[in-house]
Design an enzyme around this catalytic site. Structure first.
Site, PDB file in Angstrom:
ATOM      1  CG  HIS A   1     -41.962 -53.845  11.415  1.00 23.63           C
ATOM      2  ND1 HIS A   1     -41.643 -53.056  11.858  1.00 23.63           N
ATOM      3  CD2 HIS A   1     -43.275 -53.846  10.810  1.00 23.63           C
ATOM      4  CE1 HIS A   1     -42.422 -51.984  11.633  1.00 23.63           C
ATOM      5  NE2 HIS A   1     -43.618 -52.423  10.959  1.00 23.63           N
ATOM      6  CE1 TYR A   2     -33.123 -52.853  10.583  1.00 17.70           C
ATOM      7  CE2 TYR A   2     -33.725 -53.441   8.332  1.00 17.70           C
ATOM      8  CZ  TYR A   2     -32.825 -53.304   9.610  1.00 17.70           C
ATOM      9  OH  TYR A   2     -31.438 -53.823   9.515  1.00 17.70           O
TER      10      TYR A   2
ATOM     11  CD  GLN B   1     -30.232 -49.462  -6.278  1.00 14.95           C
ATOM     12  OE1 GLN B   1     -30.432 -48.920  -7.109  1.00 14.95           O
ATOM     13  NE2 GLN B   1     -29.023 -49.255  -5.697  1.00 14.95           N
TER      14      GLN B   1
ATOM     15  NE  ARG C   1     -38.132 -54.181  -0.139  1.00 15.25           N
ATOM     16  CZ  ARG C   1     -38.897 -53.780   0.860  1.00 15.25           C
ATOM     17  NH1 ARG C   1     -40.110 -53.338   0.712  1.00 15.25           N
ATOM     18  NH2 ARG C   1     -38.407 -53.950   1.922  1.00 15.25           N
TER      19      ARG C   1
ATOM     20  CG  ASN D   1     -32.295 -51.676  -1.387  1.00 13.93           C
ATOM     21  OD1 ASN D   1     -32.877 -52.600  -1.947  1.00 13.93           O
ATOM     22  ND2 ASN D   1     -32.291 -51.826   0.042  1.00 13.93           N
TER      23      ASN D   1
ATOM     24  CD  GLU E   1     -35.916 -57.172   4.865  1.00 10.12           C
ATOM     25  OE1 GLU E   1     -35.730 -57.920   5.523  1.00 10.12           O
ATOM     26  OE2 GLU E   1     -34.910 -56.704   4.111  1.00 10.12           O
TER      27      GLU E   1
ATOM     28  NE  ARG F   1     -31.817 -57.560  -0.421  1.00 14.66           N
ATOM     29  CZ  ARG F   1     -30.674 -56.779   0.023  1.00 14.66           C
ATOM     30  NH1 ARG F   1     -29.849 -57.158   0.266  1.00 14.66           N
ATOM     31  NH2 ARG F   1     -31.344 -55.398   0.497  1.00 14.66           N
ATOM     32  CG  HIS F   2     -35.889 -56.673  -3.047  1.00 19.33           C
ATOM     33  ND1 HIS F   2     -35.092 -55.513  -3.155  1.00 19.33           N
ATOM     34  CD2 HIS F   2     -36.108 -57.086  -1.710  1.00 19.33           C
ATOM     35  CE1 HIS F   2     -35.099 -55.098  -2.144  1.00 19.33           C
ATOM     36  NE2 HIS F   2     -35.500 -55.862  -1.207  1.00 19.33           N
TER      37      HIS F   2
ATOM     38  CE  LYS G   1     -30.352 -49.769   5.514  1.00 17.48           C
ATOM     39  NZ  LYS G   1     -30.206 -51.112   4.851  1.00 17.48           N
TER      40      LYS G   1
ATOM     41  CG  HIS H   1     -38.033 -58.703   1.494  1.00 16.67           C
ATOM     42  ND1 HIS H   1     -38.351 -57.567   0.600  1.00 16.67           N
ATOM     43  CD2 HIS H   1     -39.335 -59.442   1.254  1.00 16.67           C
ATOM     44  CE1 HIS H   1     -39.483 -57.569   0.357  1.00 16.67           C
ATOM     45  NE2 HIS H   1     -40.203 -58.629   0.549  1.00 16.67           N
TER      46      HIS H   1
ATOM     47  CG  ASN I   1     -32.739 -58.394   7.357  1.00 15.56           C
ATOM     48  OD1 ASN I   1     -31.522 -58.901   7.685  1.00 15.56           O
ATOM     49  ND2 ASN I   1     -32.915 -57.132   6.752  1.00 15.56           N
TER      50      ASN I   1
HETATM   51  O1  LIG Z   1     -33.616 -51.718   5.054  1.00  9.93           O
HETATM   52  C1  LIG Z   1     -34.103 -53.008   4.940  1.00  9.93           C
HETATM   53  O2  LIG Z   1     -35.213 -53.272   5.051  1.00  9.93           O
HETATM   54  C2  LIG Z   1     -32.792 -53.861   4.881  1.00  9.93           C
HETATM   55  C3  LIG Z   1     -32.975 -54.566   3.521  1.00  9.93           C
HETATM   56  O3  LIG Z   1     -32.674 -53.391   2.396  1.00  9.93           O
HETATM   57  O4  LIG Z   1     -31.707 -53.474   5.337  1.00  9.93           O
HETATM   58  P1  LIG Z   1     -30.756 -54.171   6.033  1.00  9.93           P
HETATM   59  O5  LIG Z   1     -29.697 -54.636   5.176  1.00  9.93           O
HETATM   60  O6  LIG Z   1     -29.860 -52.771   6.603  1.00  9.93           O
HETATM   61  O7  LIG Z   1     -30.950 -54.954   6.875  1.00  9.93           O
END
Ligand SMILES: O=C(O)[C@@H](CO)OP(=O)(O)O
Length: 256
Positions: free
Chosen positions: A95-96, A17, A66, A21, A93, A14-15, A104, A187, A189
């Site tokens: 997609h959030y 910090q 990253r 982050n 990663e 995983r990358h 957060k 990443h 996730n």
């Molecule tokens: O923000 C994000 O993209 C991820 C990884 O940093 O966060 P989380 O660990 O909350 O899934």
């Protein structure tokens, strides 16, 4: 050499910090840089690889800096900066969605811990989709031009696994079957999706599994009776187990 039945070694990284982050912001597909600490974690990752004699001979990364820069730094430290590389959005990663760019802690306070954890770690509930005009959407980003209308606007972990597996089977598995030591720099996730697949982690248990930044996770693999690759060390082996334990707890507690 690749004796019959044996396969190469997989290293998941995983990358280090990132700036976001450090600021405790949901990141997803936003292409943020490594923090100074993250660059240090990447160097330490390279030292761990060198100390273990675990020298990658092929690299796979996402399209995000990253992960790309973490791999470059780590490989430079262990003198493997020259190995071939493939990059693919399928290693990006998760997609959030509309949470990209949000704090957060504030999100947890606003929506409550249960909803916050469902968005963060449930297997099959994605956050609300991002508005294409949101400053943190990837609308018009040339690296995703080929995706057209199929570009994700949000993803849960199940979506990540579904888009990651075709790349995994077509690009990573052949490198492992050829006997290579394969570094996958990605990443939190997207690597949780890889671990879920490799270890056969069930949908509920994966919610409690977190991946620390910058610590290489080694998987030794064999070909199972059904022809799939299977770890001979289930769960993998962190090259610095003590540091991994602390860092995993820190990821789990983000937002608190
Ligand atoms: O923000 C994000 O993209 C991820 C990884 O940093 O966060 P989380 O660990 O909350 O899934």
């Amino acid at each position: 050499m690749n004796p019959e039945g044996s396969v190469g070694t997989l290293v998941l990284l995983r990358h280090g910090q990132s700036d976001w982050n450090e600021k405790n912001l949901f990141t997803g597909w936003v292409d943020v840089a490594l923090s100074a600490r993250g660059e240090g974690e990447a160097r330490r990752g390279g030292e761990l690889l060198a100390d273990a004699g675990l020298l990658p001979d092929v690299l796979h990364t996402s399209l995000l800096r990253r992960a790309i820069n973490t791999a470059n730094i780590a490989l430079d430290v262990c003198d493997r900066h020259w190995i071939p590389v493939r990059r693919d959005w399928r290693l990006n990663e998760r997609h959030y969605g509309a949470l990209q760019g949000k704090d957060k802690k504030q999100t947890m306070e606003e929506y409550g811990e249960e909803q916050f954890q469902i968005w963060r770690r449930s297997y099959d509930t994605p956050p609300p989709p991002i508005d294409p005009d949101d400053p943190y959407a990837q609308t018009g980003d040339p690296r995703y031009a080929d995706l057209g209308d199929t570009m994700p606007r949000t993803e849960c972990l199940a979506d990540v696994l579904a888009r990651l597996l075709p790349y995994w089977q077509a690009a990573v598995v052949p490198d492992l079957r050829a006997g290579h030591t394969v570094l996958v720099a990605a990443h939190g996730n997207s690597l949780r999706a890889v671990v879920k697949h490799l270890d056969g982690v069930d949908d509920a248990t994966i919610a409690g599994l977190n991946i620390p930044t910058g610590i290489p996770l080694r998987y030794d693999l064999e070909t199972a009776a059904d022809g799939d690759l299977r770890p001979t060390n289930p769960g993998g082996t962190y090259l610095d187990p003590d540091a991994a334990k602390d860092a995993i707890a820190a990821v789990a507690n983000q937002g608190r």
